[in-house]
Design an enzyme around this catalytic site. Structure first.
Site, mmCIF file in Angstrom:
data_model
loop_
_atom_site.group_PDB
_atom_site.id
_atom_site.type_symbol
_atom_site.label_atom_id
_atom_site.label_comp_id
_atom_site.label_asym_id
_atom_site.label_seq_id
_atom_site.Cartn_x
_atom_site.Cartn_y
_atom_site.Cartn_z
ATOM 1 N N GLY A 350 0.824 -1.202 0.000
ATOM 2 C CA GLY A 350 0.000 0.000 0.000
ATOM 3 C C GLY A 350 0.855 1.249 0.000
ATOM 4 O O GLY A 350 2.035 1.220 0.353
ATOM 5 N N GLY A 352 0.366 5.951 -0.068
ATOM 6 C CA GLY A 352 -0.506 7.124 -0.078
ATOM 7 C C GLY A 352 0.289 8.359 0.280
ATOM 8 O O GLY A 352 1.525 8.366 0.198
ATOM 9 N N VAL A 357 3.618 1.244 2.594
ATOM 10 C CA VAL A 357 3.408 0.173 3.566
ATOM 11 C C VAL A 357 3.913 -1.132 2.965
ATOM 12 O O VAL A 357 3.552 -1.483 1.837
ATOM 13 C CB VAL A 357 1.921 0.026 3.952
ATOM 14 N N LYS A 372 4.940 0.532 8.025
ATOM 15 C CA LYS A 372 4.527 1.800 7.412
ATOM 16 C C LYS A 372 5.674 2.798 7.468
ATOM 17 O O LYS A 372 6.109 3.204 8.545
ATOM 18 C CB LYS A 372 3.298 2.334 8.145
ATOM 19 N N ASP A 468 -9.997 10.562 11.075
ATOM 20 C CA ASP A 468 -9.822 10.099 9.697
ATOM 21 C C ASP A 468 -10.532 8.760 9.484
ATOM 22 O O ASP A 468 -9.979 7.832 8.894
ATOM 23 C CB ASP A 468 -8.336 9.976 9.355
#
Length: 663
Positions: A350, A352, A357, A372, A468
């Site tokens: 992952g 962003g 990650v 992360k 979030d």
């Protein structure tokens, strides 16, 4: 008839062949399984270790106890109470002891010191261990993540505790609960109650000085943990203790245990005597000087060792104040580098706005983790990094992603999480390349997220605002249970006070409208974001979809129109093909609208939401007029025509607003 009688007799005989409990107010004549240096001293006290180093002592009840009906069944409830005392030489004691439930009384290859006589470096964390323990540790060891040198921890197959807390007890006085620190090595007797509820999957650990009769306050640790995967059908119960470079005497004075019942409390007047350390009052001046010099030399040596270990652990980098304040759950960069195969692209799972990650496997335990990497362009990122560690690192809930640890080396900021094999919720809702989630799975996920938010808002020691909440931050474990993660934007404040946040952060489509005016994140803004998740899960659509017909761009507006026109079920995800409970679907969509109400005070609390989803309270009759309120007719999200993946900076009423869809 005769056959039935024989079968019944055999069943009763077999079921009674295993004990369900016992009670020792003295260990004189007790048929315990003692190994290592453990022994019963003449007074009747059980002495686990002596003043030698390093040694191991084990003491187990000799008979197997039944903890399940079958090997794959749920673990039974159990309860134990015991009184212990740790006495020391003139210098401070080392290591500690643990209450243990194990499939065996033999621990081949086990080490002393930080491994408490249970495991060793290579075996620590191995799921094949099948060992549950509650440790009472009197030293801090950075390598196994100890929080301090006076703590209690829940250990599952490892001495790296899943949950731990500094030793203390609570008193309820004048309708107020007060917390009092407790020294495990005070030489005074300390009573302990460990209680596991097999139905609720709840483990409570309570401590109290012997001078205080019974339990007068809440547990020191109360944690949701399912022991069914750990406990086998038949197990042994007992104690394991060890010493390190400095030794101590560790005594158990009394002990009771019960399966599917409450263990008997121990009468302090019946407990045996135990020797305390010698006072230095009668020593000569020469002896006192010699002891003082020895103590100073030993202290200097110990400090030198600790400083070296800290230096080594941090790869030669000096630890900063905030790192020391947030506990020792820190890995070396080398460990993380090896776990992720050098941050190889094949391990990338992952990415962003926060960074990347990676999937990793810790070499010492075999534990799968998500690593992360936090982008470190500014002090802002460092603050978010610290916030995430200090918030989620202390939270314990079955529907929160567990933080394993962190790593910091120069500009590299890394957070290590429990690995979630099924990834994030949005992948199942919005990607067409896999099978859709069933309605049963979706409803379970929504209840899980609601339970997590209820814990954050009301049930933890402080109020936690996530800030979030969104589908991409809802992760799914191996059993498709929801785990709320990514606490980089979280804020904490005391119950009864108000949030002081004025810097608005979050993701377009999940932001409450009042945030553009007040700039304050509250529990109500978390509820608003959860409302968007409710509508997403039910409809299979994102909160904002610019590519759709104009009337369907804003999901909540479209659901509201369908609701007013009596066509609420038209928004149900077509991939479900009508395979859902109409009442549950209606309730979820209605709750989504209620949580998305433009007036913050009109939104429900997470407690109310959870009660409806869990069917704890009846689902009321609903109508558009009942939900409508002044301002509803003009209800729209901020920047309604912006893409949910667009990063914006807006200034309103003097408050900086940062909106991003990439976290």
């Amino acid at each position: 008839m005769l056959l039935q009688t024989v079968v019944l007799f055999l069943a009763i005989t077999l079921s009674s062949s295993y004990d369900t409990g016992f009670n020792y107010s003295s260990f004189h004549g007790a048929n315990l399984n003692l190994t290592g240096v453990s022994e019963v001293i003449p007074s009747g006290a059980l002495q686990l270790t002596n003043n030698s180093q390093p040694v191991i002592g084990h003491a187990f009840y000799p008979n197997l106890l039944q903890f399940k009906n079958s090997s794959k069944g749920n673990a039974f409830s159990f309860s134990t109470a015991f009184v212990f005392a740790i006495t020391r030489p003139i210098v401070s004691p080392g290591s500690g002891f643990a209450f243990v439930i194990s499939p065996s009384t033999q621990f081949e290859g086990a080490n002393s010191t930080q491994y408490l006589g249970l495991f060793n470096l290579t075996g620590n964390g191995d799921p094949e261990n099948q060992v549950f323990a509650v440790e009472f540790d009197t030293t801090q060891n950075i390598d196994v993540g100890d929080i301090d040198g006076n703590h209690v921890g829940i250990d599952l197959n490892s001495v790296r505790s899943n949950v731990s807390a500094s030793a203390a007890y609570y008193l309820t006085e004048d309708h107020k609960i007060t917390k009092h620190n407790l020294s495990l090595k005070s030489e005074d007797p300390i009573q302990v109650w460990i209680e596991y509820d097999g139905t609720e999957k709840l483990l409570n650990i309570t401590l109290s000085p012997i001078r205080i009769p019974g339990r007068t306050g809440p547990p020191l640790i109360s944690s949701r943990v399912d022991l069914s995967p750990i406990l086998q059908k038949y197990m042994y119960v007992g104690f394991s203790a060890s010493t390190g470079i400095v030794a101590s005497y560790q005594y158990i004075l009394g002990w009771s245990f019960m399966i599917n019942g409450r263990a008997q409390n121990l009468d302090s007047s019946d407990l045996p005597w135990y020797p305390r350390s010698k006072s230095i009052k009668g020593l000569s001046m020469v002896s006192k000087i010699g002891i003082s010099l020895s103590s100073i030399i030993l202290a200097i040596a110990a400090i030198s060792v600790i400083l070296y270990l800290v230096w080594k652990r941090t790869d030669g980098e000096i630890a900063e104040d905030w790192e020391l304040a947030n506990g020792p759950h820190r890995f070396s960069y080398k460990e993380i580098f090896m776990a992720t195969k050098g941050f190889h692209e094949e391990e990338l799972i992952g990415f962003g706005g926060f960074g990347k990650v990676y999937k990793g496997v810790m070499r010492d335990s075999g534990l799968q983790v998500a690593v992360k990497q936090v982008a470190h362009e500014s002090e802002e990122r460092v603050r978010e990094f610290v916030a995430e560690i200090s918030s989620i690192g202390k939270l314990q809930h079955r529907n929160l992603v567990r933080l394993i640890g962190w790593c910091k080396q120069k500009t590299k900021l890394i957070i290590i999480y429990e690995y979630m094999p099924h990834g994030s919720l949005d992948k199942y809702l919005f990607h067409e390349d896999g099978p859709p989630l069933s309605w049963k799975q979706r409803h379970k996920i929504l209840k899980g997220v609601a339970s997590a938010l209820l814990y954050l808002h009301e049930q933890w020691e402080q109020v936690v605002i996530h800030r979030d909440v969104k589908a991409s931050n809802v992760l799914l474990d191996a059993e498709m249970n929801a785990r709320l993660g990514d606490f980089g934007l979280a804020r904490l404040y005391e119950h009864g006070s108000n949030s002081q946040t004025t810097r608005v952060v979050g993701t377009i489509g999940y932001l409450a409208p009042e945030m553009s005016l007040t700039g304050k994140a509250t529990t109500e803004t978390d509820v608003f974001a959860y409302g968007a998740v409710l509508l997403e899960v039910a409809s299979g659509r994102r909160p904002i979809s610019p590519q759709r017909l104009q009337k369907q761009v804003i999901l909540v507006d479209w659901v509201w129109e369908c609701f007013k026109n009596g066509k609420l079920l038209d928004v149900a995800d077509p991939r479900l093909e009508g395979c859902f409970e109409i009442e549950e679907m209606t309730m979820v969509l209605w709750l989504g609208l209620w949580c998305s109400h433009p007036v913050p005070d009109a939104r429900p609390s997470m407690r109310q939401v959870y009660q409806y989803l869990n069917r704890d309270v009846p689902f009321p009759e609903i109508s558009a007029t009942k939900l409508a309120a002044p301002g509803m007719e003009n209800f729209h999200y901020l920047a309604p025509h912006a893409s949910s993946h667009t990063e914006l900076s807006i200034c309103s009423a003097g408050t900086e607003i940062l909106l991003s869809g990439g976290r």
